[in-house]
Design a protein around this motif. Structure first.
Motif, PDB file in Angstrom:
ATOM      1  N   ILE A 228      -2.033  -3.859  11.789  1.00 54.36           N
ATOM      2  CA  ILE A 228      -2.415  -3.981  13.163  1.00 54.36           C
ATOM      3  C   ILE A 228      -3.563  -2.826  13.183  1.00 54.36           C
ATOM      4  O   ILE A 228      -3.290  -1.598  12.849  1.00 54.36           O
ATOM      5  CB  ILE A 228      -0.982  -3.393  14.220  1.00 54.36           C
ATOM      6  N   ILE A 229      -4.787  -3.205  13.446  1.00 59.16           N
ATOM      7  CA  ILE A 229      -6.035  -2.129  13.728  1.00 59.16           C
ATOM      8  C   ILE A 229      -6.168  -1.769  14.989  1.00 59.16           C
ATOM      9  O   ILE A 229      -6.414  -2.634  15.955  1.00 59.16           O
ATOM     10  CB  ILE A 229      -7.168  -2.860  13.223  1.00 59.16           C
ATOM     11  N   THR A 236      -1.617   0.587  11.798  1.00 53.76           N
ATOM     12  CA  THR A 236      -0.113   0.415  11.653  1.00 53.76           C
ATOM     13  C   THR A 236       0.160  -0.778  10.987  1.00 53.76           C
ATOM     14  O   THR A 236      -0.348  -1.831  11.149  1.00 53.76           O
ATOM     15  CB  THR A 236       0.517   0.384  13.037  1.00 53.76           C
ATOM     16  N   TYR A 237       1.196  -0.705   9.938  1.00 56.09           N
ATOM     17  CA  TYR A 237       1.470  -1.617   8.932  1.00 56.09           C
ATOM     18  C   TYR A 237       2.858  -1.741   8.993  1.00 56.09           C
ATOM     19  O   TYR A 237       3.858  -0.802   9.269  1.00 56.09           O
ATOM     20  CB  TYR A 237       0.838  -1.500   7.719  1.00 56.09           C
ATOM     21  N   MET A 248       9.745  -2.678   8.177  1.00 56.53           N
ATOM     22  CA  MET A 248       9.648  -1.316   7.855  1.00 56.53           C
ATOM     23  C   MET A 248       7.872  -0.731   8.088  1.00 56.53           C
ATOM     24  O   MET A 248       6.886  -1.465   7.650  1.00 56.53           O
ATOM     25  CB  MET A 248       9.917  -0.827   6.337  1.00 56.53           C
ATOM     26  N   MET A 249       7.907   0.386   8.747  1.00 59.87           N
ATOM     27  CA  MET A 249       6.563   0.806   9.187  1.00 59.87           C
ATOM     28  C   MET A 249       5.861   1.832   8.122  1.00 59.87           C
ATOM     29  O   MET A 249       6.445   2.723   7.846  1.00 59.87           O
ATOM     30  CB  MET A 249       6.976   1.652  10.523  1.00 59.87           C
ATOM     31  N   SER A 250       4.688   1.592   8.218  1.00 59.96           N
ATOM     32  CA  SER A 250       3.800   2.761   7.476  1.00 59.96           C
ATOM     33  C   SER A 250       2.541   2.673   8.397  1.00 59.96           C
ATOM     34  O   SER A 250       2.229   1.948   9.241  1.00 59.96           O
ATOM     35  CB  SER A 250       3.272   2.000   6.388  1.00 59.96           C
ATOM     36  N   GLN A 251       1.874   3.840   8.203  1.00 61.64           N
ATOM     37  CA  GLN A 251       0.449   3.972   8.606  1.00 61.64           C
ATOM     38  C   GLN A 251      -0.524   4.441   7.664  1.00 61.64           C
ATOM     39  O   GLN A 251      -0.176   5.168   6.650  1.00 61.64           O
ATOM     40  CB  GLN A 251       0.820   5.112   9.724  1.00 61.64           C
ATOM     41  N   TYR A 252      -1.795   4.379   8.145  1.00 64.97           N
ATOM     42  CA  TYR A 252      -2.790   4.957   7.375  1.00 64.97           C
ATOM     43  C   TYR A 252      -3.102   6.321   7.630  1.00 64.97           C
ATOM     44  O   TYR A 252      -3.124   6.600   8.850  1.00 64.97           O
ATOM     45  CB  TYR A 252      -4.018   4.103   7.662  1.00 64.97           C
ATOM     46  N   LYS A 259      -2.302   4.243   2.771  1.00 61.22           N
ATOM     47  CA  LYS A 259      -1.274   3.960   3.688  1.00 61.22           C
ATOM     48  C   LYS A 259      -0.033   4.468   3.026  1.00 61.22           C
ATOM     49  O   LYS A 259       0.173   4.661   2.097  1.00 61.22           O
ATOM     50  CB  LYS A 259      -0.985   2.531   3.557  1.00 61.22           C
ATOM     51  N   GLU A 260       0.905   5.445   4.070  1.00 62.60           N
ATOM     52  CA  GLU A 260       2.128   6.007   3.898  1.00 62.60           C
ATOM     53  C   GLU A 260       3.014   5.456   4.800  1.00 62.60           C
ATOM     54  O   GLU A 260       2.803   5.255   6.070  1.00 62.60           O
ATOM     55  CB  GLU A 260       1.787   7.603   4.165  1.00 62.60           C
ATOM     56  N   ALA A 261       4.222   5.553   4.251  1.00 63.66           N
ATOM     57  CA  ALA A 261       5.619   5.099   4.825  1.00 63.66           C
ATOM     58  C   ALA A 261       5.656   6.121   6.031  1.00 63.66           C
ATOM     59  O   ALA A 261       5.405   7.274   6.241  1.00 63.66           O
ATOM     60  CB  ALA A 261       6.765   5.161   4.088  1.00 63.66           C
ATOM     61  N   THR A 262       5.861   5.605   7.277  1.00 61.06           N
ATOM     62  CA  THR A 262       6.279   6.493   8.467  1.00 61.06           C
ATOM     63  C   THR A 262       7.710   6.821   8.561  1.00 61.06           C
ATOM     64  O   THR A 262       8.678   6.255   8.602  1.00 61.06           O
ATOM     65  CB  THR A 262       6.065   5.629   9.753  1.00 61.06           C
ATOM     66  N   ILE A 263       7.797   8.086   8.348  1.00 58.22           N
ATOM     67  CA  ILE A 263       9.074   8.812   8.041  1.00 58.22           C
ATOM     68  C   ILE A 263       9.540   9.493   9.294  1.00 58.22           C
ATOM     69  O   ILE A 263       8.771  10.385   9.673  1.00 58.22           O
ATOM     70  CB  ILE A 263       9.068   9.797   6.817  1.00 58.22           C
ATOM     71  N   ASP A 264      10.858   9.466   9.654  1.00 58.77           N
ATOM     72  CA  ASP A 264      11.655  10.492  10.416  1.00 58.77           C
ATOM     73  C   ASP A 264      11.989  11.628   9.699  1.00 58.77           C
ATOM     74  O   ASP A 264      12.827  11.571   8.895  1.00 58.77           O
ATOM     75  CB  ASP A 264      12.605   9.737  11.197  1.00 58.77           C
TER      76      ASP A 264
END
Length: 395
Positions: A228-229, A236-237, A248-252, A259-264
């Protein structure tokens, strides 16, 4: 051109009302002594569609919390506790999150908490959620005032519900968090009414007792990767994990160019969602500053506040269980719920679970990608690194 596309995809009339049919009763004498059938007990969680837990707190108002998404503020805290997570472009190409949390009394740290924007407020209003933010655009305040939402709005600039965390090297706006204790104290101190019953599910969820744990098989293509651009720097990936049935979510991250995993940060786990919904909308800058004032009332300049057109509806995509369907979305007035349908405007059956919902600019439609089994999304060669211009924050 973008406005034309929006209108072309728009809702021309209100959604049709669907009614069920009842069959005529048969001759009871044909089945002697048939025991009466108990009425079906169906008590879905209104935000996820799953069966309510024994300790579910019915009659309690949800909270909507604005969370910063600038790369330097990551990893955020508390997003994994949100039943719904919204993402939309705000200004300067950046995006922001709003999490909908069902039970504020169980929240771990959430944040960094950031300022309010009208597109998120309009998405929270149908739930009558307590809207939590620190600062807001003047446009947001206009919506609050005109729609009589002050009783469900808490701005940390005037009514404290947050604490400041020590984050060496981080600017002040990246250091404010809230949690169950802070919210509970503020609710008691300022007298917010947190009594609210959600009698119906917010979406048309697949029944959790359908024999497949509230899941259905989508009719579209295989879709195990999503790209998603939102803008040049904010992307967002999602990657589908078949074992958990979650995306499972990642973001640039522009600061590292990867690109990195979106972590809580609360649990060091990657965010995952059973449902990913992408709604394309006409998104454009408001033609006026919208109250971007300093403490002395001086205009700090046009912050490029973004207007998300929700009056007309539009097209989108629904991802779940490793597949995709093309859909329509409808919103309209601020207090109207966000609705999703199939392309024939029948209510969309959404699988049980947590949902990520993105509003994406029509200008980025051609850049939106997904790929199925044994396919791979090609890397965009124009990914920026250290693009500081997009890291500018406004109130």
């Amino acid at each position: 051109m973008k406005k034309f596309l929006t209108l072309l995809l728009a809702v021309l009339t209100a959604m049709s009302t669907f009614t069920g049919c009842v069959s005529a009763p048969g001759d009871d004498s044909e089945i002697p002594n048939e025991p009466s059938k108990p009425s079906r007990v169906y008590t879905p969680n209104p935000f996820t569609g799953v069966k309510k837990a024994d300790d579910y707190k019915s009659g309690q108002r949800a909270v909507a919390i604005m969370v910063n998404n600038i790369a330097v503020c990551r990893p955020q805290r508390g997003l994994s506790q949100a039943s719904l997570l919204f993402e939309s472009k705000v200004e300067g190409g950046i995006t922001r999150f709003m999490g909908i949390f069902e039970d504020y009394t169980t929240l771990d740290d959430v944040g960094p908490v950031r300022s309010g924007r009208d597109q998120f407020l309009r998405l929270a209003m149908p739930f009558q959620a307590l809207y939590c933010h620190i600062g807001r655009s003047g446009i947001t305040q206009t919506y609050i005032d005109q729609n009589d939402y002050n009783d469900f709005d808490i701005d940390g600039k005037y009514k404290s519900f947050q604490y400041q965390r020590n984050r060496p090297g981080k600017d002040s706006e990246h250091t404010w968090y809230t949690n169950a204790d802070k919210l509970s104290d503020a609710i008691d101190k300022y007298g917010y009414d947190m009594n609210k019953t959600y009698s119906d599910p917010l979406f048309n969820f697949v029944p959790y007792d359908n024999g497949n744990n509230g899941f259905r098989e989508l009719n579209g293509d295989s879709a195990e990767e999503i790209s998603i651009i939102h803008s040049k720097s904010y992307r967002t990936y999602f990657d589908y994990d078949s074992s958990s049935k979650k995306y499972m979510m990642s973001q640039y991250n522009t600061s590292v160019g990867a690109k990195e995993a979106t972590i809580d940060e609360n649990n060091n786990e990657q965010l995952g969602f059973e449902n990913v919904l992408v709604a394309f909308a006409d998104i454009h800058a408001y033609p006026y500053p919208g109250g971007n004032l300093d403490k002395n009332g001086n205009d700090k300049g046009d912050p490029d506040y973004q207007c998300v057109e929700m009056d007309y509806g539009g097209l989108g995509f629904y991802f779940s269980n490793g597949k995709v369907e093309k859909i329509r979305w409808f919103k309209g007035a601020p207090y109207s719920r966000l609705n999703f349908t199939d392309m024939d405007e029948n209510p969309l059956e959404i699988n049980c679970g947590k949902s990520y919902i993105a509003f994406v600019d029509l200008d980025e439609y051609d850049n939106f990608k997904y790929a199925g089994t044994e396919q791979e999304i090609a890397e965009d060669p124009e990914l920026p690194v250290n693009d500081n211009a997009t890291e500018t924050e406004f109130e």
